[in-house]
Scaffold this active site. Sequence first.
Site, PDB file in Angstrom:
ATOM      1  N   LYS A  22      72.717   7.867  86.104  1.00 30.59           N
ATOM      2  CA  LYS A  22      73.462   8.504  86.564  1.00 30.59           C
ATOM      3  C   LYS A  22      74.127   9.696  86.266  1.00 30.59           C
ATOM      4  O   LYS A  22      73.883  11.257  85.950  1.00 30.59           O
ATOM      5  CB  LYS A  22      73.627   8.331  88.272  1.00 30.59           C
ATOM      6  CG  LYS A  22      73.622  10.088  88.924  1.00 30.59           C
ATOM      7  CD  LYS A  22      73.887   9.558  90.724  1.00 30.59           C
ATOM      8  CE  LYS A  22      75.304   8.781  89.825  1.00 30.59           C
ATOM      9  NZ  LYS A  22      75.941   8.779  91.710  1.00 30.59           N
ATOM     10  N   GLN A 171      85.171  13.897  88.953  1.00 33.07           N
ATOM     11  CA  GLN A 171      84.045  15.766  88.449  1.00 33.07           C
ATOM     12  C   GLN A 171      84.922  16.677  88.864  1.00 33.07           C
ATOM     13  O   GLN A 171      84.129  17.522  88.092  1.00 33.07           O
ATOM     14  CB  GLN A 171      82.839  15.376  89.660  1.00 33.07           C
ATOM     15  CG  GLN A 171      82.739  13.417  89.555  1.00 33.07           C
ATOM     16  CD  GLN A 171      81.092  13.316  90.798  1.00 33.07           C
ATOM     17  OE1 GLN A 171      81.021  14.398  91.761  1.00 33.07           O
ATOM     18  NE2 GLN A 171      80.450  12.138  91.050  1.00 33.07           N
ATOM     19  N   SER A 197      89.702   7.594  87.710  1.00 32.22           N
ATOM     20  CA  SER A 197      88.249   7.407  86.838  1.00 32.22           C
ATOM     21  C   SER A 197      87.911   7.561  85.641  1.00 32.22           C
ATOM     22  O   SER A 197      87.554   8.068  85.371  1.00 32.22           O
ATOM     23  CB  SER A 197      86.866   8.200  87.904  1.00 32.22           C
ATOM     24  OG  SER A 197      86.642   7.217  89.311  1.00 32.22           O
ATOM     25  N   ASP A 313      83.198   3.056  90.910  1.00 34.86           N
ATOM     26  CA  ASP A 313      81.633   2.073  90.988  1.00 34.86           C
ATOM     27  C   ASP A 313      81.576   0.798  91.355  1.00 34.86           C
ATOM     28  O   ASP A 313      81.099   0.372  92.309  1.00 34.86           O
ATOM     29  CB  ASP A 313      80.825   3.421  90.969  1.00 34.86           C
ATOM     30  CG  ASP A 313      81.044   4.111  91.743  1.00 34.86           C
ATOM     31  OD1 ASP A 313      82.124   4.884  92.908  1.00 34.86           O
ATOM     32  OD2 ASP A 313      79.969   5.705  90.652  1.00 34.86           O
ATOM     33  N   ASN A 336      89.454   6.098  96.696  1.00 32.71           N
ATOM     34  CA  ASN A 336      88.102   7.555  96.293  1.00 32.71           C
ATOM     35  C   ASN A 336      87.069   7.412  96.480  1.00 32.71           C
ATOM     36  O   ASN A 336      86.022   7.674  96.625  1.00 32.71           O
ATOM     37  CB  ASN A 336      88.182   8.011  94.963  1.00 32.71           C
ATOM     38  CG  ASN A 336      87.689   6.795  93.990  1.00 32.71           C
ATOM     39  OD1 ASN A 336      87.408   5.937  94.103  1.00 32.71           O
ATOM     40  ND2 ASN A 336      86.899   7.620  92.784  1.00 32.71           N
TER      41      ASN A 336
END
Length: 427
Positions: A22, A171, A197, A313, A336
């Site tokens: 993704k 992000q 991340s 994740d 997060n």
Amino acid sequence: MESLTLQPIARVDGAINLPGSKSVSNRALLLAALACGKTVLTNLLDSDDVRHMLNALSALGIDYTLSADRTRCDIIGNGGALRAPGDLELFLGNAGTAMRPLAAALCLGQNETVLTGEPRMKERPIGHLVDSLRQGGANIDYLEQENYPPLRLRGGFTGGDIEVDGSVSSQFLTALLMTAPLAPKDTIIRVKGELVSKPYIDITLNLMKTFGVEIMNHHYQQFVVKGGQQYHSPGRYLVEGDASSASYFLAAGAIKGGTVKVTGIGRKSMQGDIRFADVLEKMGATITWGDDFIACTRGELHAIDMDMNHIPDAAMTIATTALFAKGTTTLRNIYNWRVKETDRLFAMATELRKVGAEVEEGDDYIRITPPAKLHHADIGTYNDHRMAMCFSLVALSDTPVTILDPKCTAKTFPDYFEQLARISTPA
């Protein structure tokens, strides 16, 4: 509500060819749209998040064709900033990998665009990104709650000196990095706080390089980006398999293998979540690495106490794998989780308790002690694909598990349960 009850699984064994990543799919789509030339993307993920990105690009006038199975996309690049036709509203569901990068990219030029999404998207913070874009000249309004979507974007981003908070989501930095080369001025991005991340930033930088743009990275604390650049199509680009999706199958192999082999990622993968395999190895599983595969063979699993900031994740999968490990597992530095598709710390703690685990939920950690015997429970999934896939692992015990709203896996892995069944032997 629709539900799916998974009966106990005695053994897992076999190979899984992973769907496209993704994170890579949506980055590659946006860069291909911004680039000069035609790009052919193969092994593209077909999922809700990717469909939201494709729909947005179509509304922005980008020409592309999709194969019947939606895993190949031939996309004609715009050769520069995206141009919104008049006042445009884009609905992006709950796709953070579309919302954040598009919010930045659409601040180039003088577009007027509204970005909105599902109710959960309106609870996911974007204020740090907006603050950074405004420092670079962007004109952005909040239409409902301060610091959250929906947003009205009126262009104006020109680059310059920018600070971004790195502690909530990588992000935000990804969005700035992908946009800055197209700004008229050079951009210096300084990262405040601990960058979460970090491996996802490596994905961004790797893809930007593939599309012909390199930047100066000073220890992930400062990035220098030349303005006035162009992205150039690499021609064909193969999207590697989704390393986060690999985690469920590798964990299944660790718990009830046999050996489970995932193909489409390997030791050369750019995704940080391949490091999940190292965690399984530390717990007691046997891992074999190839250039384009990772295999996991069952071992006696022991609890761990680890900082999971680098693989947030995939770390969710460790939380349910901990149900099969001896001792108490502690996963740290995972604040997060709270700003993802749902508040994953709360959700994970709540559902683990349903199956009998003793759980301590901290502000940024979770501590899990498995029960002597797991309980059959109806698992709430909170419209979060990863909750559904993580809790499927409970069926690797001698207890069934019922997953509520199983189709929420469509966000990244629509046929997940069919793939799990394919490598499973019923008890």
